[in-house]
Design a protein around this motif. Structure first.
Motif, PDB file in Angstrom:
ATOM      1  N   ALA A  79     -18.947 -39.345   1.036  1.00 54.97           N
ATOM      2  CA  ALA A  79     -19.899 -38.380   0.463  1.00 54.97           C
ATOM      3  C   ALA A  79     -21.276 -39.021   0.441  1.00 54.97           C
ATOM      4  CB  ALA A  79     -19.457 -37.985  -0.944  1.00 54.97           C
ATOM      5  N   GLU A  80     -22.136 -38.567   1.355  1.00 56.72           N
ATOM      6  CA  GLU A  80     -23.464 -39.189   1.472  1.00 56.72           C
ATOM      7  C   GLU A  80     -24.595 -38.177   1.357  1.00 56.72           C
ATOM      8  OE1 GLU A  80     -23.780 -41.980   4.705  1.00 56.72           O
ATOM      9  OE2 GLU A  80     -21.967 -43.048   4.101  1.00 56.72           O
ATOM     10  N   ALA A  81     -24.260 -36.909   1.122  1.00 58.98           N
ATOM     11  CA  ALA A  81     -25.290 -35.873   0.948  1.00 58.98           C
ATOM     12  C   ALA A  81     -24.797 -34.867  -0.087  1.00 58.98           C
ATOM     13  CB  ALA A  81     -25.564 -35.173   2.284  1.00 58.98           C
ATOM     14  N   THR A  82     -25.725 -34.113  -0.647  1.00 63.87           N
ATOM     15  CA  THR A  82     -25.374 -33.137  -1.693  1.00 63.87           C
ATOM     16  C   THR A  82     -24.370 -32.105  -1.184  1.00 63.87           C
ATOM     17  OG1 THR A  82     -27.358 -31.894  -1.105  1.00 63.87           O
ATOM     18  CG2 THR A  82     -27.520 -33.376  -2.988  1.00 63.87           C
ATOM     19  N   MET A  83     -24.406 -31.800   0.124  1.00 64.33           N
ATOM     20  CA  MET A  83     -23.468 -30.812   0.661  1.00 64.33           C
ATOM     21  C   MET A  83     -22.028 -31.319   0.660  1.00 64.33           C
ATOM     22  SD  MET A  83     -24.439 -31.089   4.715  1.00 64.33           S
ATOM     23  CE  MET A  83     -23.242 -29.922   5.302  1.00 64.33           C
ATOM     24  N   ASP A  84     -21.838 -32.632   0.444  1.00 62.06           N
ATOM     25  CA  ASP A  84     -20.491 -33.222   0.455  1.00 62.06           C
ATOM     26  C   ASP A  84     -19.808 -33.182  -0.905  1.00 62.06           C
ATOM     27  OD1 ASP A  84     -20.982 -33.967   3.120  1.00 62.06           O
ATOM     28  OD2 ASP A  84     -21.820 -35.897   2.525  1.00 62.06           O
ATOM     29  N   VAL A  85     -20.563 -32.809  -1.943  1.00 60.41           N
ATOM     30  CA  VAL A  85     -20.002 -32.901  -3.302  1.00 60.41           C
ATOM     31  C   VAL A  85     -20.341 -31.656  -4.119  1.00 60.41           C
ATOM     32  CG1 VAL A  85     -20.071 -35.438  -3.405  1.00 60.41           C
ATOM     33  CG2 VAL A  85     -22.066 -34.127  -4.148  1.00 60.41           C
ATOM     34  N   PRO A  86     -19.506 -31.329  -5.112  1.00 58.52           N
ATOM     35  CA  PRO A  86     -19.874 -30.257  -6.033  1.00 58.52           C
ATOM     36  C   PRO A  86     -21.036 -30.687  -6.933  1.00 58.52           C
ATOM     37  CG  PRO A  86     -17.765 -31.233  -6.678  1.00 58.52           C
ATOM     38  CD  PRO A  86     -18.170 -31.885  -5.386  1.00 58.52           C
ATOM     39  N   ASN A  87     -21.685 -29.710  -7.574  1.00 53.85           N
ATOM     40  CA  ASN A  87     -22.895 -29.998  -8.369  1.00 53.85           C
ATOM     41  C   ASN A  87     -22.694 -31.075  -9.424  1.00 53.85           C
ATOM     42  OD1 ASN A  87     -24.758 -28.319  -7.142  1.00 53.85           O
ATOM     43  ND2 ASN A  87     -24.112 -26.531  -8.305  1.00 53.85           N
TER      44      ASN A  87
END
Length: 478
Positions: A79-87
């Motif tokens: 997970a290296e960007a916001t799109m990879d994780v929930p808020n």
């Protein structure tokens, strides 16, 4: 005889969100292409691997620098960007980002760039760059009206550090303060938050798991930078740009709207485009509603259902780019929707080339979350906006565009932000079909004269680079 112009070395360091990474990369490509300066684009390994191809004519001038993202508890692997994780996991991504301080410092020390163009998040960067003699330029992917709404950085920083029981009378400490224009805006404006948006906004002013608030990051970086570059132009928001310059007390430079170049898409995904284009080719000109809420927006199941059923009720042809949300939360389409809308509507769950879709002549309108980059893409082609903002700057961008009658916002309940399928249907038909919606369609088409004018936009980048060049010349001679 004039001195030969020195080639600058410019490092570019965006926050770990593709809504930031792509405009930062676009700015870097334009600086290299138009002015021949050398760019070091700095991010993490996985994000750099996911970038679109660098065009061959500028590739020799752009070095992609991969920094190792530290492992952080609660942050999933890769997970290296916001799109990879929930808020709720994004604060842990910020902890990992703060862990880039040491490798970034080592890179800056060994490569000695003249400038670093940075984002809002690295509040620790300005003193490091200043110590190394590197000039700093903050680049905002948000527009000027949004920036003005938050006001002078010194005022906001003092508010975020407030420890007394009696805050300064000019600070905004209550939710209600964000529902009206702030006192420093000297002209009439309807650009304000709704109550449900202001509630979410307050979360960003609170210290999160990373140890500091987003507001603190932003204000600290603002106060440590030398130039403030902003993704907008005078033709779109002159009064807001002027006001922001007065509030900031450092040069505020519009870099234009950075319209992406269509030929620079992901070439390996052309077969995807072929399949989409085949369906779009069969639709009437200007009839299709394109629906895309970005890679980070996660509507509730109820909101998702109402949007889907509103689309169905509208009887309009639609193409819905529906990416699976990060963290694997599953949101279900209403039962039987795809069967009932077969032929008229497509729900596309893979990667979709947004710029190419918006450019197709069968597309007339765009249901959007009002991210500034998405708005920029839509107006290059004069697509009318059906606006459904969710977080951050999106609500204020929607009000900004409503003031200009360039889009229509789907009505929602003030307190909780909920909306109905009927309000979706009515707004879609107003924007796309109804006679009283003609003003919105006309205004959206007018926008192409600014947003679609590449030469106008590129001149802004040229002026920005001239400022960078002149600033370094003064320092060198000084």
């Amino acid at each position: 005889m004039a001195e030969p112009r020195k080639q600058l070395h410019i490092a570019i360091f965006p926050w770990l969100a593709f809504g930031h990474i792509i405009p930062f990369l676009e700015l870097g490509k334009l600086i290299a292409r138009r002015k021949g300066h050398r760019i070091s684009f700095v991010s993490t390994a996985r994000n750099i691997e996911r970038l679109p191809n660098i065009p061959p004519n500028v590739a020799p001038l752009i070095t992609l620098v991969k920094l190792p993202l530290p492992h952080v508890h609660n942050l999933p692997e890769n997970a290296e960007a916001t799109m990879d994780v929930p808020n709720n996991v994004i604060p842990y991504l910020k902890i990992a980002y703060d862990g880039l301080q040491e490798p970034l410092s080592m890179f800056l020390e060994s490569s000695s760039p003249d400038w670093i163009i940075h984002d809002f998040a690295p509040y620790w960067l300005p003193p490091i760059a200043a110590r190394l003699g590197i000039s700093r330029a903050f680049f905002s992917v948000f527009n000027a009206s949004f920036m003005c709404f938050f006001g002078p950085p010194k005022l906001l920083l003092s508010a975020s550090l407030q420890t007394t029981d009696e805050p300064d009378s000019s600070t905004r400490t209550e939710l209600e303060h964000f529902l009206v224009p702030p006192r420093w805006i000297p002209f009439p404006s309807k650009i304000v938050y709704r109550p449900y948006e202001a509630k979410k906004l307050f979360e960003n002013t609170e210290v999160n798991a990373s140890g500091v608030s987003d507001l603190f990051r932003f204000m600290t970086v603002c106060l440590g930078t030398e130039v403030f570059a902003i993704k907008t132009c005078i033709e779109v928001e002159a009064e807001w740009l002027n006001l922001f310059g007065e509030l900031l007390h450092i040069p505020v430079v519009p870099v234009g709207l950075l319209p992406p170049s269509p030929q620079e898409g992901n070439d390996n995904k052309d077969s995807t485009w072929d399949a989409i284009a085949e369906w779009l080719d069969k639709q009437e000109k200007g009839s299709v509603v394109y629906v895309a809420l970005g890679s980070e927006i996660r509507p509730s199941q109820e909101d998702f259902h109402e949007l889907a059923l509103g689309l169905e009720q509208s009887r309009l042809p639609f193409f819905w780019a529906l990416r699976k949300s990060a963290g694997g939360e599953s949101i279900e389409l209403p039962e039987g929707l795809e069967e009932r809308t077969k032929g008229r509507g497509i729900v596309w769950t893979g990667w979709a080339p947004q710029f190419k879709i918006l450019g197709h002549e069968s597309v007339g309108g765009f249901v959007t979350h009002c991210g500034w980059s998405s708005v920029t893409e839509a107006f290059q082609f004069g697509r009318v906006l059906i606006m459904l903002p969710f977080i951050g700057d999106q609500g204020l961008v929607a009000r900004f565009l409503e003031e200009r009658q360039a889009g229509v916002e789907i009505p929602r309940k003030e307190e909780d932000g909920s909306f109905t399928r009927d309000s979706v249907t009515q707004t879609l038909r107003l924007a796309m079909k109804d006679e009283e919606g003609q003003i919105y369609r006309d205004k959206a088409k007018e926008m192409t004269t600014i947003f679609g004018n590449k030469e106008l936009q590129h001149r802004y980048v040229d002026k920005f680079v001239e400022l960078l060049e002149n600033h370094r010349q003064i320092i060198t001679k000084g």
